[in-house]
Design an enzyme around this catalytic site. Structure first.
Site, PDB file in Angstrom:
ATOM      1  N   HIS A   1      -5.698   4.337  -3.373  1.00 21.97           N
ATOM      2  CA  HIS A   1      -5.556   4.105  -1.988  1.00 21.97           C
ATOM      3  C   HIS A   1      -3.779   3.623  -1.393  1.00 21.97           C
ATOM      4  CE1 HIS A   1      -6.065   6.180   1.667  1.00 21.97           C
ATOM      5  NE2 HIS A   1      -6.628   7.733   1.432  1.00 21.97           N
TER       6      HIS A   1
ATOM      7  N   LYS B   1      -0.065   3.296  -0.884  1.00 26.52           N
ATOM      8  CA  LYS B   1       1.347   3.529  -0.817  1.00 26.52           C
ATOM      9  C   LYS B   1       1.996   2.995  -1.067  1.00 26.52           C
ATOM     10  CE  LYS B   1      -2.378   6.883   1.158  1.00 26.52           C
ATOM     11  NZ  LYS B   1      -3.082   6.015   1.747  1.00 26.52           N
TER      12      LYS B   1
ATOM     13  N   ASP C   1      13.698  -2.375  -7.818  1.00 21.85           N
ATOM     14  CA  ASP C   1      14.565  -3.550  -8.879  1.00 21.85           C
ATOM     15  C   ASP C   1      13.551  -4.900  -8.444  1.00 21.85           C
ATOM     16  OD1 ASP C   1      16.331  -1.929  -9.553  1.00 21.85           O
ATOM     17  OD2 ASP C   1      17.620  -1.718  -8.098  1.00 21.85           O
TER      18      ASP C   1
END
Ligand SMILES: [Zn+2]
Length: 214
Positions: free
Chosen positions: A156, A158, A163
């Protein structure tokens, strides 16, 4: 005699495992202690939904938007525009760990970066892998590395690491609805301590979801 030897071998293996575990924790503690954030670490917040739709060219193209009659937003505070800019400025590596990815514009940026030689890795959830509009199969067709959580639990997260220098984390799934409809947030930071923790989490999940060879 053989039983005693077996016990010795098991004991040695057990001791080896414990010592390895202790050494790992000491090294991690030492690495964390070395990381010291400071006041100059960028911290920024992006809140959704945007009131206006961002102009993709303005935020992603070097020459900006050349359309004199462009009706899309060039506002520097447009959250989606800033997200597009952060992603499109990736030079070396982009690690995406996002529950659901259906936004074709964001997928196009990842595919474009991959084609330019940026190492793109994606972790997502099995529940959303084949959902309507999912971009996961497109990524695979383009040769982008994707790993999927096939367990009954949700992957779940996000978050995105750009870089190895910038972290974007929040509630924002990569869907059109998150941009234009939902109340969502993304926190953007270059804080080394946070990058370190999220780097570890990404690496852990990447290993966990490695496809098993049968
Ligand atoms: Zn424009």
């Amino acid at each position: 005699m053989e039983i005693r030897q077996t016990i010795n071998v098991i004991g040695a293996m057990f001791l080896g495992t414990i010592l390895t575990e202790i050494a790992y924790h000491i090294v991690m503690k030492w690495k964390r202690a070395k990381l010291k954030g400071n006041a100059t670490d960028t911290v920024q917040t992006l809140f959704f939904p945007d009131r206006e739709v961002a102009c993709k060219d303005y935020f992603t193209q070097r020459h900006g938007c050349t359309n004199q009659r462009c009706k899309f937003a060039h506002d520097a505070h447009n959250s989606y525009g800033q997200l597009l800019r952060f992603l499109s400025c990736t030079c070396i590596s982009l690690e995406v760990c996002v529950y659901t990815i259906t936004c074709a514009d964001l997928a196009n940026i990842l595919i474009g970066l991959h084609n330019k030689g940026v190492v793109v890795k994606i972790i997502t959830d099995g529940e959303k892998e084949n959902a309507l509009g999912s971009q996961i199969n497109r990524f695979r067709e383009e040769g982008i590395q994707v790993r999927v959580d096939k367990s009954s639990y949700f992957m779940h997260h996000k978050f995105v690491i750009i870089d190895d220098k910038m972290l974007l984390n929040g509630s924002f799934n990569w869907t059109r609805q998150a941009v234009t409809g939902n109340h969502e947030n993304l926190m953007v930071t270059t804080c080394p301590e946070l990058l370190f923790e999220y780097r570890n989490e990404f690496d852990k999940l990447w290993k966990l979801y490695e496809p098993k060879v049968r």
